[in-house]
Design an enzyme around this catalytic site. Structure first.
Site, PDB file in Angstrom:
ATOM      1  N   GLY A 172       0.825  -1.214   0.000  1.00  0.00           N
ATOM      2  CA  GLY A 172       0.000   0.000   0.000  1.00  0.00           C
ATOM      3  C   GLY A 172       0.856   1.260   0.000  1.00  0.00           C
ATOM      4  N   TYR A 173       0.175   2.371   0.101  1.00  0.00           N
ATOM      5  CA  TYR A 173       0.836   3.678  -0.036  1.00  0.00           C
ATOM      6  C   TYR A 173       1.900   3.896   1.050  1.00  0.00           C
ATOM      7  CZ  TYR A 173       1.032   8.850  -0.027  1.00  0.00           C
ATOM      8  OH  TYR A 173       1.432  10.165  -0.036  1.00  0.00           O
ATOM      9  N   ASN A 198      -6.232  -3.525  -2.358  1.00  0.00           N
ATOM     10  CA  ASN A 198      -6.233  -2.095  -2.721  1.00  0.00           C
ATOM     11  C   ASN A 198      -4.832  -1.659  -3.147  1.00  0.00           C
ATOM     12  OD1 ASN A 198      -7.387   0.428  -3.062  1.00  0.00           O
ATOM     13  ND2 ASN A 198      -7.004   1.051  -0.950  1.00  0.00           N
ATOM     14  N   ASP A 230      -4.284 -12.839   3.203  1.00  0.00           N
ATOM     15  CA  ASP A 230      -5.088 -11.905   3.998  1.00  0.00           C
ATOM     16  C   ASP A 230      -4.633 -12.049   5.442  1.00  0.00           C
ATOM     17  OD1 ASP A 230      -8.497 -10.967   3.880  1.00  0.00           O
ATOM     18  OD2 ASP A 230      -7.184 -10.817   5.625  1.00  0.00           O
ATOM     19  N   SER A 274      -4.452   7.010  13.365  1.00  0.00           N
ATOM     20  CA  SER A 274      -4.780   8.249  12.650  1.00  0.00           C
ATOM     21  C   SER A 274      -5.166   9.352  13.630  1.00  0.00           C
ATOM     22  CB  SER A 274      -5.958   7.967  11.715  1.00  0.00           C
ATOM     23  OG  SER A 274      -6.534   9.167  11.253  1.00  0.00           O
ATOM     24  N   TYR A 330     -14.795   3.685   9.945  1.00  0.00           N
ATOM     25  CA  TYR A 330     -13.345   3.625   9.741  1.00  0.00           C
ATOM     26  C   TYR A 330     -12.616   4.205  10.958  1.00  0.00           C
ATOM     27  CZ  TYR A 330      -8.843   5.622   8.552  1.00  0.00           C
ATOM     28  OH  TYR A 330      -7.538   6.016   8.610  1.00  0.00           O
ATOM     29  N   LYS A 346     -10.053   2.454  14.119  1.00  0.00           N
ATOM     30  CA  LYS A 346      -8.733   2.898  14.604  1.00  0.00           C
ATOM     31  C   LYS A 346      -8.770   3.003  16.136  1.00  0.00           C
ATOM     32  CE  LYS A 346      -6.528   3.157  10.733  1.00  0.00           C
ATOM     33  NZ  LYS A 346      -5.542   2.096  10.410  1.00  0.00           N
ATOM     34  N   TYR A 388      -1.124   9.257  12.486  1.00  0.00           N
ATOM     35  CA  TYR A 388      -0.707  10.081  11.354  1.00  0.00           C
ATOM     36  C   TYR A 388      -1.672  11.235  11.152  1.00  0.00           C
ATOM     37  CZ  TYR A 388       0.919   5.366   9.950  1.00  0.00           C
ATOM     38  OH  TYR A 388       1.434   4.105   9.896  1.00  0.00           O
ATOM     39  N   LEU A 391      -7.495  14.973  -0.811  1.00  0.00           N
ATOM     40  CA  LEU A 391      -7.258  16.223  -1.527  1.00  0.00           C
ATOM     41  C   LEU A 391      -6.121  16.162  -2.557  1.00  0.00           C
ATOM     42  CD1 LEU A 391      -7.863  19.227  -1.925  1.00  0.00           C
ATOM     43  CD2 LEU A 391      -6.381  19.713   0.037  1.00  0.00           C
ATOM     44  N   PHE A 394     -14.278  21.941  -0.598  1.00  0.00           N
ATOM     45  CA  PHE A 394     -15.442  21.714   0.263  1.00  0.00           C
ATOM     46  C   PHE A 394     -15.542  22.762   1.364  1.00  0.00           C
ATOM     47  CE2 PHE A 394     -14.568  17.053  -0.912  1.00  0.00           C
ATOM     48  CZ  PHE A 394     -15.436  17.096  -1.986  1.00  0.00           C
ATOM     49  N   ARG A 399      -5.321  21.399   7.650  1.00  0.00           N
ATOM     50  CA  ARG A 399      -4.776  20.080   7.987  1.00  0.00           C
ATOM     51  C   ARG A 399      -3.262  20.170   8.098  1.00  0.00           C
ATOM     52  NH1 ARG A 399      -9.423  19.551   8.281  1.00  0.00           N
ATOM     53  NH2 ARG A 399     -10.820  17.945   7.480  1.00  0.00           N
TER      54      ARG A 399
HETATM   55  C1  UD1 Z   1      -9.658  11.844   5.653  1.00  0.00           C
HETATM   56  C2  UD1 Z   1     -10.499  11.222   6.706  1.00  0.00           C
HETATM   57  C3  UD1 Z   1      -9.612  10.696   7.817  1.00  0.00           C
HETATM   58  C4  UD1 Z   1      -8.620   9.707   7.261  1.00  0.00           C
HETATM   59  C5  UD1 Z   1      -7.846  10.339   6.126  1.00  0.00           C
HETATM   60  C6  UD1 Z   1      -7.049   9.261   5.442  1.00  0.00           C
HETATM   61  C7  UD1 Z   1     -12.645  12.384   6.620  1.00  0.00           C
HETATM   62  C8  UD1 Z   1     -13.586  13.273   7.357  1.00  0.00           C
HETATM   63  N1  UD1 Z   1     -11.479  12.151   7.212  1.00  0.00           N
HETATM   64  O1  UD1 Z   1      -8.976  12.953   6.261  1.00  0.00           O
HETATM   65  O2  UD1 Z   1     -10.399  10.062   8.792  1.00  0.00           O
HETATM   66  O3  UD1 Z   1      -7.743   9.287   8.261  1.00  0.00           O
HETATM   67  O4  UD1 Z   1      -8.728  10.909   5.159  1.00  0.00           O
HETATM   68  O5  UD1 Z   1      -6.262   9.783   4.448  1.00  0.00           O
HETATM   69  O6  UD1 Z   1     -12.959  11.900   5.572  1.00  0.00           O
HETATM   70  N2  UD1 Z   1     -10.977  18.442   0.214  1.00  0.00           N
HETATM   71  C9  UD1 Z   1     -11.545  19.264  -0.759  1.00  0.00           C
HETATM   72  N3  UD1 Z   1     -11.842  18.716  -1.968  1.00  0.00           N
HETATM   73  C10 UD1 Z   1     -11.606  17.397  -2.258  1.00  0.00           C
HETATM   74  C11 UD1 Z   1     -11.016  16.576  -1.279  1.00  0.00           C
HETATM   75  C12 UD1 Z   1     -10.730  17.134  -0.040  1.00  0.00           C
HETATM   76  O7  UD1 Z   1     -11.768  20.442  -0.524  1.00  0.00           O
HETATM   77  O8  UD1 Z   1     -11.912  16.971  -3.384  1.00  0.00           O
HETATM   78  C13 UD1 Z   1     -10.625  19.027   1.522  1.00  0.00           C
HETATM   79  C14 UD1 Z   1     -11.397  18.405   2.679  1.00  0.00           C
HETATM   80  O9  UD1 Z   1     -12.579  19.080   2.893  1.00  0.00           O
HETATM   81  C15 UD1 Z   1     -10.384  18.588   3.801  1.00  0.00           C
HETATM   82  C16 UD1 Z   1      -9.013  18.544   3.128  1.00  0.00           C
HETATM   83  O10 UD1 Z   1      -9.268  18.765   1.749  1.00  0.00           O
HETATM   84  O11 UD1 Z   1     -10.551  19.846   4.373  1.00  0.00           O
HETATM   85  C17 UD1 Z   1      -8.316  17.232   3.300  1.00  0.00           C
HETATM   86  O12 UD1 Z   1      -9.217  16.194   2.929  1.00  0.00           O
HETATM   87  P1  UD1 Z   1      -8.767  14.668   2.822  1.00  0.00           P
HETATM   88  O13 UD1 Z   1      -7.547  14.570   1.989  1.00  0.00           O
HETATM   89  O14 UD1 Z   1      -9.960  13.865   2.429  1.00  0.00           O
HETATM   90  O15 UD1 Z   1      -8.307  14.300   4.306  1.00  0.00           O
HETATM   91  P2  UD1 Z   1      -9.103  14.387   5.702  1.00  0.00           P
HETATM   92  O16 UD1 Z   1     -10.504  14.761   5.522  1.00  0.00           O
HETATM   93  O17 UD1 Z   1      -8.294  15.259   6.594  1.00  0.00           O
END
Ligand code: UD1
Length: 343
Positions: A11-12, A36, A59, A126, A153, A157, A181, A204, A222, A235
């Site tokens: 994995g990653y 995955n 597994d 996490s 999920y 954890k 993390y 993201l 978002f 973050r």
């Molecule tokens: C998410 C999970 C977290 C998990 C982690 C694993 C949620 C609420 N949390 O963290 O439990 O441990 O992934 O990697 O899902 N964003 C955008 N547009 C996008 C995607 C993300 O604006 O298309 C924003 C989100 O709103 C957030 C930030 O980017 O503010 C980071 O998002 P993401 O990468 O999904 O991580 P987490 O939400 O912090």
């Protein structure tokens, strides 16, 4: 020579950790059911370190198969447990699958470790366990209260951390390091390994790199009405290679520290929070590629702002995540370009 078993090692984060372990002289056996990830990751690891890790396609919730791996490798001295399902949205749709996979594999692993008297476990947790910390707990250190999980999920954890603590309470020979993390991003500087999300990325940075590659018309941000300086969420984005190195430090400590607590917890982050909009602009500055984006409504369950106080990991593990963010973002783009054949 000491051998480390890495579950979820294709994995990653597992693949980057395997590279760092091997580069520090550890032998590695990976177990992964490839649910995955791809077997090709082993070639990427070999291209970096000059050698393939040992690999078992099993597994880790299968007691017999896992037991056979421990029998085959009696030199295993420690385990890093990554193998788990990790999509937050999917966990809401399929809670039983998540509880079975994520709890079952840890329980099986602990049972088999005990049989084979392997007593060192590093667990991949996490910052999700902290939920939205109140202002007094930002940045978040390890003493911040654990809050009710927002998804199955996240709950797996939390429960897995409790399972480890309960087992360590009765089995004084078991030692564990729980690594919480923050948001891992980026790819190996060689571009031989990186993140390979399944389908439309939920996280993201993979969404940004796929938008940069022209696979997505635009990024949806978002929410810009949060109580943060620019209104978007904050973050702590940590480079996956820095994160991988923390695992080696954790293993070194478990094997060599004269004095340590039976269960130790570390927050792994940079100590700096970045907003979504800042990350987009930093990506553009690092790569010269423009990211089209629009602001949309908030994503359900999102946390407004969270970043780490990594002091304990800095001091006790002697580790720091200090790769500059633009270097990290450039690594992610180089990886995306490589897998999409973009010059
Ligand atoms: C998410 C999970 C977290 C998990 C982690 C694993 C949620 C609420 N949390 O963290 O439990 O441990 O992934 O990697 O899902 N964003 C955008 N547009 C996008 C995607 C993300 O604006 O298309 C924003 C989100 O709103 C957030 C930030 O980017 O503010 C980071 O998002 P993401 O990468 O999904 O991580 P987490 O939400 O912090």
């Amino acid at each position: 020579m000491s051998r480390i078993l890495v579950t979820g090692g294709t994995g990653y984060i597992g693949s980057h950790t395997t590279v760092e372990l091997m580069q520090q002289g550890y032998d590695v056996t990976i177990v992964d059911n490839l649910s995955n990830s791809s077997i090709d990751v082993l070639d990427g690891i070999e291209a970096i370190v000059g050698k393939k890790p040992d690999f078992a396609n099993i597994d880790c919730g299968n007691h017999v198969d896992l037991d056979n791996v421990f029998k085959q490798y009696p030199d295993i001295v420690g385990v890093i447990h990554f193998a788990a399902s990790k999509a937050v949205g999917e966990s809401v749709e399929k809670p039983l699958l998540y509880y079975r996979n994520n709890l079952g594999s840890l329980i099986t692993l602990l049972e088999v470790m005990k049989v084979h008297q392997v007593q060192n476990l590093v667990f991949s947790s996490s910052c999700t366990v902290y939920g939205q910390p109140d202002a007094a707990h930002l940045p978040v250190d390890e003493t911040a209260p654990i809050q009710k999980a927002l998804s199955p999920y996240g709950n797996t954890k939390q429960i897995n951390e409790e399972i480890i603590c309960d087992e360590a309470h009765t089995d004084k020979d078991l030692h564990a390091t729980i690594l919480r993390y923050f948001n891992p991003i980026g790819a190996h500087p060689s571009a031989q390994i990186g993140e390979l999300p399944n389908g439309v990325p939920q996280n993201l940075l993979p969404f940004i790199t796929q938008t940069a590659a022209g696979m997505r018309p635009e990024l949806k941000v978002f929410g810009n009405d949060y109580n943060t300086p620019d209104g978007s969420c904050i973050r702590d984005y940590i480079y996956v290679v820095d994160l991988a190195k923390a695992h080696v430090k954790a293993i070194d400590r478990m094997l060599h520290a004269k004095k340590r607590d039976q269960v130790e917890v570390f927050n792994l982050g940079t100590g700096t929070g970045l907003s979504v909009l800042t990350l987009i602009h930093e990506f553009e500055a690092a790569t010269g590629v423009k990211i089209p984006y629009t602001i949309v409504g908030r994503r359900e369950g999102d946390i407004e702002q969270v970043w780490a106080a990594p002091k304990k990991a800095n001091e006790v593990l002697g580790w720091k995540a200090d790769t500059p963010i633009r270097e990290v973002l450039a690594s992610a783009w180089n990886w995306e370009k490589k897998i999409r054949n973009i010059k």
